[in-house]
Design a protein around this motif. Structure first.
Motif, short mmCIF file in Angstrom:
data_model
loop_
_atom_site.label_atom_id
_atom_site.label_comp_id
_atom_site.label_asym_id
_atom_site.label_seq_id
_atom_site.Cartn_x
_atom_site.Cartn_y
_atom_site.Cartn_z
N PHE A 109 -28.55 34.62 81.40
CA PHE A 109 -28.74 33.81 80.19
C PHE A 109 -29.60 32.57 80.48
N CYS A 164 -24.58 30.15 82.35
CA CYS A 164 -23.23 30.60 82.00
C CYS A 164 -22.38 30.97 83.20
N LEU A 165 -22.41 30.14 84.22
CA LEU A 165 -21.54 30.35 85.37
C LEU A 165 -20.14 29.79 85.06
N PHE A 166 -19.15 30.25 85.82
CA PHE A 166 -17.79 29.70 85.68
C PHE A 166 -17.72 28.44 86.50
N SER A 167 -17.49 27.30 85.83
CA SER A 167 -17.64 26.03 86.54
C SER A 167 -16.49 25.74 87.50
N ASN A 168 -15.33 26.41 87.30
CA ASN A 168 -14.21 26.19 88.22
C ASN A 168 -14.12 27.25 89.30
N ARG A 169 -15.19 28.01 89.47
CA ARG A 169 -15.23 28.98 90.56
C ARG A 169 -16.42 28.66 91.44
N PHE A 186 -16.17 37.58 90.70
CA PHE A 186 -15.54 37.85 89.41
C PHE A 186 -15.93 39.22 88.87
N GLU A 239 -14.07 41.78 90.71
CA GLU A 239 -12.64 41.76 90.39
C GLU A 239 -12.37 42.55 89.13
N ILE A 240 -13.15 42.28 88.09
CA ILE A 240 -12.85 42.93 86.81
C ILE A 240 -13.24 44.40 86.80
N TYR A 255 -19.60 24.52 94.28
CA TYR A 255 -19.33 24.75 92.86
C TYR A 255 -20.66 24.63 92.09
N SER A 273 -21.65 22.96 89.64
CA SER A 273 -22.12 21.62 89.26
C SER A 273 -22.96 20.97 90.35
N ARG A 311 -24.46 37.64 90.41
CA ARG A 311 -23.27 38.06 89.69
C ARG A 311 -23.57 39.28 88.81
N VAL A 366 -20.22 31.09 78.32
CA VAL A 366 -19.45 31.46 79.51
C VAL A 366 -18.49 32.60 79.18
N GLU A 380 -10.95 28.12 83.45
CA GLU A 380 -11.98 27.15 83.11
C GLU A 380 -11.37 25.91 82.43
#
Lengths: 257, 220
Positions: A89, A93-98, A106, A109-110, A138, A140, A154, B122, B144
């Protein structure tokens, strides 16, 4: 690889009534293509791209990916099909807490991959996009270009045959754009991944695409081959594609006045 | 003047324990039941993956209804329910019933708001990768929003501490009850002051701990 048959999208809203975002469109994208979709904003290019993995449900028509019509699949079968269609994108659109590695993991995993195999695959992917040393950072802490590389890693995790790119370089500076584009080309060549790119940047299309579809107001106005040009393009945007850079820059300035 | 306080040391110990029981049980209930309710509230909303207009409106209505009752009214109104669940309406465990009923919708609303802060793209990226609804909830939404959810739990616990004082006066016990019985009815001002200081300290500790964990968990 991807065949759209009379795909159509109409939005219904109580305030504005029906709005046709896409008139019936048929399109064939072949295996190994880097297929561009261009058009002015609001032309429906993103909608068309999002129909390919059914993020957007078409009002009518068939979406045939790798020989299967996605529109008739059960939710479960659709999720399985989506494992083999990567997507990136404009906003990454990354997961910020990963962490970087966990973001890539991820996707594995899914799709139910064992932990041991996941870690090996994550390592391979981070090497592919040149971010081995950022594995435990991370998002950020990353630059825009690095974020898009993580997103690419990813998206490729489950070895998809197709990669959908929604304005992949529009939030990047020119230099980073170049490096992301060459990465996409390399992926197309070495991993035989079919790539579909939606963009408003002519340069991107010129540089990496072998075929282009031009959209105007929700209609497919023409399809062009950039490798075997035959005849003059009929649409304005199509003509701009074949002009030397300074001329279309000028034309764009004129058009924007 | 300190002899009053010294004589009440065991009472203070008991009161602190009762307050912890009330706040602990009801905060746990908020986390356990309010989180799924908040997730449901979010995911059944417009444009989300489990969009269900009527279900969403129903939950919304129930949450608003419970939240619109002043706590003291809720406390008295559900006394029969409390008796059914606990067999008694006296004591901190019985008082946890109305506290939980107030806390669950409050917390679920805060969870819904926390989830709304997650950029739409996200969630979409996870859906595009083929995430199942459950995978999306566990691995994306709650992960998140984890820092905001910890902050929400902090806010909820502090509200519960305040509510527990009301629950205390109708039989729950706790620090608030101590303040009323001794500080107010017996005019022992030093007891009143001591309970106020104690409550201020407790709120500071809860807030400080909550902020600390929220910061640790937030990598945005």
């Amino acid at each position: 690889m991807i065949r759209l048959e009379n795909v159509e999208k109409t939005y219904q809203s109580p305030e504005h009534g029906a709005f046709q975002a896409l008139a019936p469109i048929s399109l064939e994208i072949e295996e190994g293509d880097i297929f561009g979709i261009i058009g002015y904003s609001g032309a429906g290019k993103s909608t068309l791209l999002r129909i390919i993995n059914l993020l957007e449900q078409p009002t009518n028509g068939k979406v045939i990916v790798a020989g299967r019509d996605l529109t008739i699949l059960s939710p479960k079968a659709l999720r399985a099909a989506r494992h083999s269609i990567g997507m990136i994108f404009q906003q990454f659109c990354l997961f910020s807490n990963r962490t970087v590695a966990e973001n890539v993991e991820f996707a594995l995993e899914i799709s139910g991959i064992e932990k041991k195999d996941r870690q090996k695959r994550v390592k391979e992917l981070l090497e592919l996009v040149g971010l081995q040393d950022k594995s435990s950072s991370y998002p950020s802490k990353l630059s825009g270009g690095q974020k898009q590389r993580v997103a690419i890693a990813r998206a490729l995790a489950n070895r998809p045959r197709i990669l959908l790119c929604d304005e992949p370089t529009s939030a990047l500076d020119p230099q980073t754009t170049q490096s992301v584009l060459s990465l996409l080309q390399e992926i197309n060549r070495t991993l035989q991944v079919t790539i579909v790119v939606v963009t408003h940047e002519m340069d991107v299309v010129k540089q990496i695409c072998n075929k282009v579809a031009v959209l105007e107001n929700g209609r497919l106005v023409e399809e062009l081959s950039l490798t075997h040009a035959k005849g003059a393009p009929a649409s304005n945007l199509g003509r701009l594609l074949f002009q030397p850079k300074n001329e279309w820059l000028l034309a764009r300035e004129v058009a924007s006045v | 003047m300190f002899e009053n306080l010294l004589a009440l040391v065991p009472e203070f110990g008991m009161a602190i324990w009762q307050t912890f029981t009330m706040v602990g049980i009801s905060a746990a209930a908020a986390l356990l039941f309010g989180t799924p309710l908040g997730v449901l509230l979010f995911l059944t909303g417009k444009g989300q993956i489990l969009e269900r207009k009527h279900l969403h409106q129903t939950i919304n209505y129930v949450v608003n209804t419970v939240r619109s009752l002043p706590f003291i009214i809720l406390l008295v109104a559900i006394i029969p329910l409390t008796r059914v669940i606990n067999g008694t309406t006296i004591g901190p465990i019985a008082a946890s019933v109305p506290l939980s009923i107030a806390a669950i919708p409050f917390f679920s609303r805060l969870v819904e708001q926390a989830l709304r802060e997650i950029p739409k793209g996200v969630i979409e990226a996870a859906v595009a990768m083929g995430a199942s609804p459950l995978g999306l909830i566990w691995k994306v939404l709650l992960n998140e929003a984890r820092a905001s959810i910890v902050s929400a739990l902090t806010v909820t616990s502090i509200s519960l501490l305040s509510y527990s004082a009301m629950a205390g006066t109708v039989g729950g016990g706790g620090i608030g009850d101590l303040a009323i019985r001794f500080g107010y009815y017996r005019f022992q001002t030093e007891v009143m002051i001591a309970t106020v200081v104690l409550l201020i300290l407790l709120v500071q500790i809860i807030q400080f701990t909550g902020n600390h964990f929220a910061r640790l968990l937030d990598k945005r």
